[in-house]
Design a protein around this motif. Structure first.
Motif, mmCIF file in Angstrom:
data_model
loop_
_atom_site.group_PDB
_atom_site.id
_atom_site.type_symbol
_atom_site.label_atom_id
_atom_site.label_comp_id
_atom_site.label_asym_id
_atom_site.label_seq_id
_atom_site.Cartn_x
_atom_site.Cartn_y
_atom_site.Cartn_z
ATOM 1 N N LYS A 101 0.845 -1.214 0.000
ATOM 2 C CA LYS A 101 0.000 0.000 0.000
ATOM 3 C C LYS A 101 0.870 1.251 0.000
ATOM 4 C CE LYS A 101 -3.055 0.608 3.497
ATOM 5 N NZ LYS A 101 -2.897 1.933 4.119
ATOM 6 N N ALA A 132 6.453 7.951 9.063
ATOM 7 C CA ALA A 132 6.860 8.014 7.651
ATOM 8 C C ALA A 132 5.940 8.938 6.869
ATOM 9 C CB ALA A 132 6.832 6.616 7.047
ATOM 10 N N GLN A 133 4.709 9.078 7.333
ATOM 11 C CA GLN A 133 3.786 9.969 6.618
ATOM 12 C C GLN A 133 4.213 11.420 6.776
ATOM 13 O OE1 GLN A 133 -0.104 8.935 8.096
ATOM 14 N NE2 GLN A 133 -0.191 7.062 6.887
ATOM 15 N N ARG A 170 9.675 3.615 7.798
ATOM 16 C CA ARG A 170 9.741 3.049 6.437
ATOM 17 C C ARG A 170 10.336 4.087 5.477
ATOM 18 N NH1 ARG A 170 3.786 1.169 5.852
ATOM 19 N NH2 ARG A 170 4.146 0.917 8.062
ATOM 20 N N ARG A 208 0.124 17.134 12.920
ATOM 21 C CA ARG A 208 1.509 16.674 12.745
ATOM 22 C C ARG A 208 2.059 17.000 11.346
ATOM 23 N NH1 ARG A 208 1.240 10.464 13.832
ATOM 24 N NH2 ARG A 208 0.274 11.217 15.731
ATOM 25 N N ARG A 211 -7.516 -3.438 9.413
ATOM 26 C CA ARG A 211 -6.611 -4.388 10.076
ATOM 27 C C ARG A 211 -7.248 -5.015 11.319
ATOM 28 N NH1 ARG A 211 -2.332 -3.295 6.727
ATOM 29 N NH2 ARG A 211 -1.756 -1.101 6.548
ATOM 30 N N ASP A 255 1.967 -1.367 11.783
ATOM 31 C CA ASP A 255 0.633 -1.754 11.311
ATOM 32 C C ASP A 255 0.291 -3.208 11.638
ATOM 33 O OD1 ASP A 255 0.188 0.765 10.263
ATOM 34 O OD2 ASP A 255 0.980 0.241 8.289
ATOM 35 N N ALA A 302 7.706 9.412 15.371
ATOM 36 C CA ALA A 302 8.255 8.516 14.339
ATOM 37 C C ALA A 302 7.145 8.273 13.333
ATOM 38 C CB ALA A 302 8.711 7.210 14.971
ATOM 39 N N THR A 334 -2.646 7.914 4.634
ATOM 40 C CA THR A 334 -1.431 8.110 3.835
ATOM 41 C C THR A 334 -1.716 9.042 2.663
ATOM 42 O OG1 THR A 334 -0.788 5.862 4.432
ATOM 43 C CG2 THR A 334 0.452 6.901 2.667
ATOM 44 N N ARG A 340 -2.108 12.746 4.113
ATOM 45 C CA ARG A 340 -0.929 13.453 4.616
ATOM 46 C C ARG A 340 0.090 13.692 3.504
ATOM 47 N NH1 ARG A 340 -1.448 9.925 9.913
ATOM 48 N NH2 ARG A 340 -2.768 11.304 11.156
ATOM 49 N N LYS A 364 -4.459 5.467 14.814
ATOM 50 C CA LYS A 364 -4.509 4.852 13.474
ATOM 51 C C LYS A 364 -5.972 4.887 12.987
ATOM 52 C CE LYS A 364 -0.149 3.950 13.070
ATOM 53 N NZ LYS A 364 0.615 4.701 12.065
ATOM 54 N N ARG A 396 2.899 5.933 -3.279
ATOM 55 C CA ARG A 396 4.044 6.741 -3.708
ATOM 56 C C ARG A 396 4.297 6.593 -5.191
ATOM 57 N NH1 ARG A 396 4.162 5.639 1.556
ATOM 58 N NH2 ARG A 396 5.473 6.789 3.034
#
Ligand code: S3P
Length: 443
Positions: free
Chosen positions: A27, A174-175, A200, A132, A402, A326, A172, A101, A104, A353, A32
């Motif tokens: 995903k 990645a987004q 990531r 954020r 999830r 995740d 922390a 994702t 952001r 999340k 990306r």
């Protein structure tokens, strides 16, 4: 955005799971690949794209901002990009559905273009914190009008030229890292993200793959400094998206907890920033083997075989969390059926999340007969010693794919199965999940 009628489903034990399956494309990499292809000048070709709802939200948004994206239906996509700086003003609000994702990262892209975009989403996404991303992006000169608490719906008024920033990540994420880097693409000068805890790194790998000038330096304290030279020119690419290690964790945990099972998942992304789940399962005694290790599209990939194993509880070091962020929901299922106690901590991020995953998992696990203590930043779980849990309850998935898939997996090893109150969120990341479970059950 309204949500369709809930789809309840009961997952009962099927006996051993056997076979070889492939899970949908990653995903994070799928999002990306669409965004960067849409910013390259010329034709990019993406294969193995995840065609789940979240990624389709990204595709729709990039189309609304001028890119041509043609999907041929089998995970192949042809994208004609507009070039960095070429995004057009969308006519209507960008509907992000359930996808944090998409939201952001696209906020970052819009921030450094002279366009204005409104972002909307479903009930789950509309509860998630966007401050954020708003905080660093505001430093570039972009302007934000958000709903109370920095939430969706929100409007981004981009600016061109934006100011390059040097930003140390306070969480922390990645987004957040990616939002700042993507804003930097159309910003003169050097944008720098300082990352004390590695997350990531798909954005870094893919930006470099598309020809952006990007360097990563790790300083004496182990802190990563990611520097991107702005006003980049991206060159179109052929991208093969590896299978999603987060999705692969579901059939793998299902095989580990179900006696007599042996399941191989092929073509799984093995990027070390994503494989914490497999390391932790192995630390619990999981029988996992890796074969056919290779590189695909700049990412390491392998086939993983999982055989039923009686697991032993462990204490998960908090610094492993970002590399399995995740996977905690399905990890908690494995822990609830292990021997002894599993302790997790440092997981505050799980509360923001797609749902509050600590609260939802604790409630659902208790409802199916597991022994769980919910702490502020983690769960402590006393496992069943390999015995099935009682089951028989209905658990809430709360618009969280999830959570739904984790309890579907739990149903494999519960005397009375597990009913998930709504499985529709699974379509956001793993549209073939139920079909895959049926295939493995048929052996
Ligand atoms: C993602 C980053 C992670 C992860 C999410 C996907 C990404 O979120 O939980 O599912 O593609 O960058 P955070 O950045 O909030 O940790």
């Amino acid at each position: 955005m309204s949500h369709a009628a809930p789809q309840p489903r009961t997952f009962a034990p099927t006996g051993p799971l056997r076979g070889t399956v492939r899970v949908p494309g990653d995903k994070s990499i799928s999002h990306r690949s669409l965004m960067l292809s849409a910013l390259a000048i010329g034709e990019s070709r993406i294969t193995g794209l995840l065609e789940g709802e979240d990624v389709l939200s990204t595709a729709a948004a990039m189309r609304a901002m001028g890119a041509q994206i043609e999907q041929t239906g089998d995970g192949t996509c042809i994208v004609h990009g507009v070039g960095v700086g070429g995004l057009l003003q969308p006519d209507a609000a960008l509907d992000m559905g359930n996808s944090g994702t998409s939201t952001r990262l696209l906020m970052g892209l819009v921030a450094s273009h002279a366009i204005t975009a409104t972002f909307i989403g479903d009930a789950s996404l509309s509860k998630r914190p966007m401050g954020r991303v708003i905080d660093p992006l505001s430093l570039t000169g972009a302007e934000f009008t958000a709903s109370p608490g920095g939430r969706l719906p929100l409007m981004v008024r981009g600016i061109c030229p934006a100011v390059p920033i040097r930003y140390r990540l306070p969480v922390a994420s990645a987004q957040v890292k990616s939002a700042v880097l993507l804003a930097g693409l159309n910003t003169p000068g050097i944008t720098e993200v300082i990352e004390p805890v590695p997350t990531r790194d798909h954005s870094e790998r893919m930006l470099a793959g598309f020809g952006a000038e990007l360097t990563v330096e790790v300083d004496a304290d182990g802190v990563r400094h990611i520097r991107l030279v702005g006003e980049a020119e991206l060159k179109p690419q052929q991208i093969e998206v590896p299978g999603d290690p987060s999705s692969a964790a579901f059939p793998i945990v299902a095989a580990l907890i179900t006696p007599g099972s042996e399941v191989t998942v092929t073509h799984v992304g093995m990027n070390p920033t994503r494989t914490g789940i497999y390391k932790m399962l192995e630390a619990m005694g999981a029988d996992l083997t890796y074969s056919n290790e290779r590189m695909v599209g700049g990412e390491p990939v392998a086939d993983i075989t999982a055989r039923h194993s009686v697991l032993t509880g462990i204490e998960v070091p908090p610094d492993v969390a970002p590399s399995m962020i995740d996977e905690f929901p399905v990890f908690f299922i494995a822990a609830s059926m292990a021997q002894g106690r599993t302790i997790t901590s440092g997981l505050d991020e799980l509360r923001v999340k797609e749902s509050d995953r600590l609260a939802l998992m604790a409630a659902g696990l208790m409802a199916i007969g597991a022994q769980v203590e919910e702490r502020e930043d983690g769960l402590v779980i006393d496992g069943s010693g390999g015995e099935p849990l009682e089951g028989g309850a209905t658990v809430a998935s709360a618009l969280d794919h999830r959570i739904a898939m984790s309890f579907a997996v739990a149903g494999q090893h519960c005397y009375r199965g597990v009913t998930v109150d709504d499985i529709s969120p699974i379509a956001t990341s793993f549209p073939t999940f139920e079909a895959m479970l049926r295939e493995l059950a048929a052996g």
